[in-house]
Write an enzyme that holds these catalytic residues in place. Structure first.
Site, PDB file in Angstrom:
ATOM      1  CG  ASP A 251     -11.018   0.177 -29.470  1.00 54.26           C
ATOM      2  OD1 ASP A 251     -11.787  -0.027 -30.411  1.00 54.26           O
ATOM      3  OD2 ASP A 251      -9.835  -0.225 -29.425  1.00 54.26           O
TER       4      ASP A 251
ATOM      5  N   PRO B 101       0.816  -1.221   0.000  1.00 55.59           N
ATOM      6  CG  PRO B 101      -0.787  -1.548   1.656  1.00 55.59           C
ATOM      7  CD  PRO B 101       0.532  -2.063   1.179  1.00 55.59           C
TER       8      PRO B 101
ATOM      9  CD  GLU C 270       1.603  -7.005  10.905  1.00 54.67           C
ATOM     10  OE1 GLU C 270       0.857  -8.009  10.951  1.00 54.67           O
ATOM     11  OE2 GLU C 270       1.184  -5.857  10.644  1.00 54.67           O
TER      12      GLU C 270
ATOM     13  NE  ARG D  71      -7.471  -6.925 -20.516  1.00 57.42           N
ATOM     14  CZ  ARG D  71      -8.484  -7.634 -21.029  1.00 57.42           C
ATOM     15  NH1 ARG D  71      -8.641  -8.894 -20.699  1.00 57.42           N
ATOM     16  NH2 ARG D  71      -9.331  -7.079 -21.869  1.00 57.42           N
TER      17      ARG D  71
HETATM   18  N1  LIG Z   1      -2.956  -2.595  -1.477  1.00 56.60           N
HETATM   19  C1  LIG Z   1      -1.879  -3.254  -1.969  1.00 56.60           C
HETATM   20  N2  LIG Z   1      -1.354  -3.015  -3.177  1.00 56.60           N
HETATM   21  O1  LIG Z   1      -0.304  -3.837  -3.318  1.00 56.60           O
HETATM   22  N3  LIG Z   1      -0.138  -4.602  -2.235  1.00 56.60           N
HETATM   23  C2  LIG Z   1      -1.113  -4.271  -1.381  1.00 56.60           C
HETATM   24  C3  LIG Z   1      -1.306  -4.877  -0.048  1.00 56.60           C
HETATM   25  O2  LIG Z   1      -2.246  -4.556   0.636  1.00 56.60           O
HETATM   26  N4  LIG Z   1      -0.367  -5.788   0.306  1.00 56.60           N
HETATM   27  C4  LIG Z   1      -0.472  -6.452   1.583  1.00 56.60           C
HETATM   28  C5  LIG Z   1       0.760  -6.240   2.418  1.00 56.60           C
HETATM   29  C6  LIG Z   1       0.654  -7.140   3.604  1.00 56.60           C
HETATM   30  C7  LIG Z   1       1.887  -7.051   4.434  1.00 56.60           C
HETATM   31  C8  LIG Z   1       3.138  -7.319   3.665  1.00 56.60           C
HETATM   32  C9  LIG Z   1       3.251  -6.438   2.462  1.00 56.60           C
HETATM   33  C10 LIG Z   1       2.017  -6.502   1.615  1.00 56.60           C
END
Ligand SMILES: Nc1nonc1C(=O)NCC1CCCCC1
Length: 252
Positions: free
Chosen positions: A175, A95, A122, A160
């Site tokens: 498109d 994230p 985590e 894709r």
């Molecule tokens: N949103 C997201 N976009 O890409 N990845 C995402 C995610 O939520 N990943 C989970 C975390 C959980 C702990 C370790 C690292 C990834």
């Protein structure tokens, strides 16, 4: 044609059967357009329990993925993805990354081969990211239990764009998206379904009228549901004209 190589570093390699055994991505693999291969950090541990995580310095809940097993797995994955002088970019899904949209998919599709690190727990020891990860990407502002599904979303969108991956009957789907617009409505048989009929223009056989109707529908939907997408677009003369028509009809 050289197959695009995408390496995945994950403790759940079985999850990626969803990509390699189904649909457009499965066919791309079968057709040799795409090669997907997984490296499991557990295979790079030396203890009896094949430990890939440990407690976080500074305390707090959960566990953090150890750098060393990931370092070894990523190094092998990068070697495979970068074989024969191919360019390879290493990406960590989280994230905290740059949010993926179709523009980002286009950029990544030009970046050659990819190594995708799917984290769990985590997260990953930050030092590993600093050493071997080129870019961090996010598929959206929500928290998943791991990076695998995010990696699969990215691979699906990228596949894709591989020439030949979409059968001739799907390339048209691109498109409106390629134009940065939302897609138009779609219909198929029967002509009348529970009293609801197909817009007559689609039955007219007049391909120019149909093309224009679909473009107008895409513009109207984009205006209605995602006006922000329109702000970023340079409209063609025809698109501007149709948008004017839509606004007039809306105000009439
Ligand atoms: N949103 C997201 N976009 O890409 N990845 C995402 C995610 O939520 N990943 C989970 C975390 C959980 C702990 C370790 C690292 C990834």
């Amino acid at each position: 044609m050289v197959a695009k190589r995408i390496a995945l570093v994950t403790i759940f390699p079985e999850m990626f059967a969803a990509l390699t055994e189904h649909g457009i991505t499965g066919r791309a693999v079968r057709d040799g357009l795409l090669e997907v291969r997984c490296w499991n950090p557990r295979d790079f541990t030396s203890d009896r329990h094949r430990t890939v995580d440990d407690r976080p310095y500074g305390g707090g809940p959960g566990m953090v993925m150890l750098a060393e097993p990931l370092y070894q797995a990523l190094t092998e994955a990068r070697a495979w993805a970068g074989a024969d002088g191919a360019t390879a970019r290493s990406i960590y899904l989280s994230p905290q990354g740059r949010q993926l949209d179709q523009g980002g998919v286009l950029e990544l599709s030009d970046a050659g081969n990819l190594v995708l690190l799917a984290g769990r727990y985590e997260g990953v020891d930050e030092r590993l990211i600093g050493m071997l990860i080129d870019e961090e990407w996010s598929i959206g502002d929500y928290v998943l239990s791991g990076g695998e599904l995010a990696a699969m979303v990215m691979v699906d969108a990228l596949t894709r764009l591989i020439p030949g991956a979409l059968g001739h009957d799907q390339s048209a789907v691109e498109d409106s998206f390629a134009q940065g617009l939302l897609d138009c409505p779609h219909y198929t048989r029967p002509e009348e379904y529970r009293g609801r009929v197909v817009p007559e223009v689609l039955l007219s056989g007049n391909h120019e009228r149909i093309r224009r109707w679909r473009l107008k529908q895409s513009l109207a939907r984009t205006q209605e549901r995602r006006p922000d997408l329109l702000e970023g677009l340079t409209l063609s003369e025809e698109q501007a004209q149709l948008l004017e028509e839509i606004r007039r009809e809306r105000n009439s």
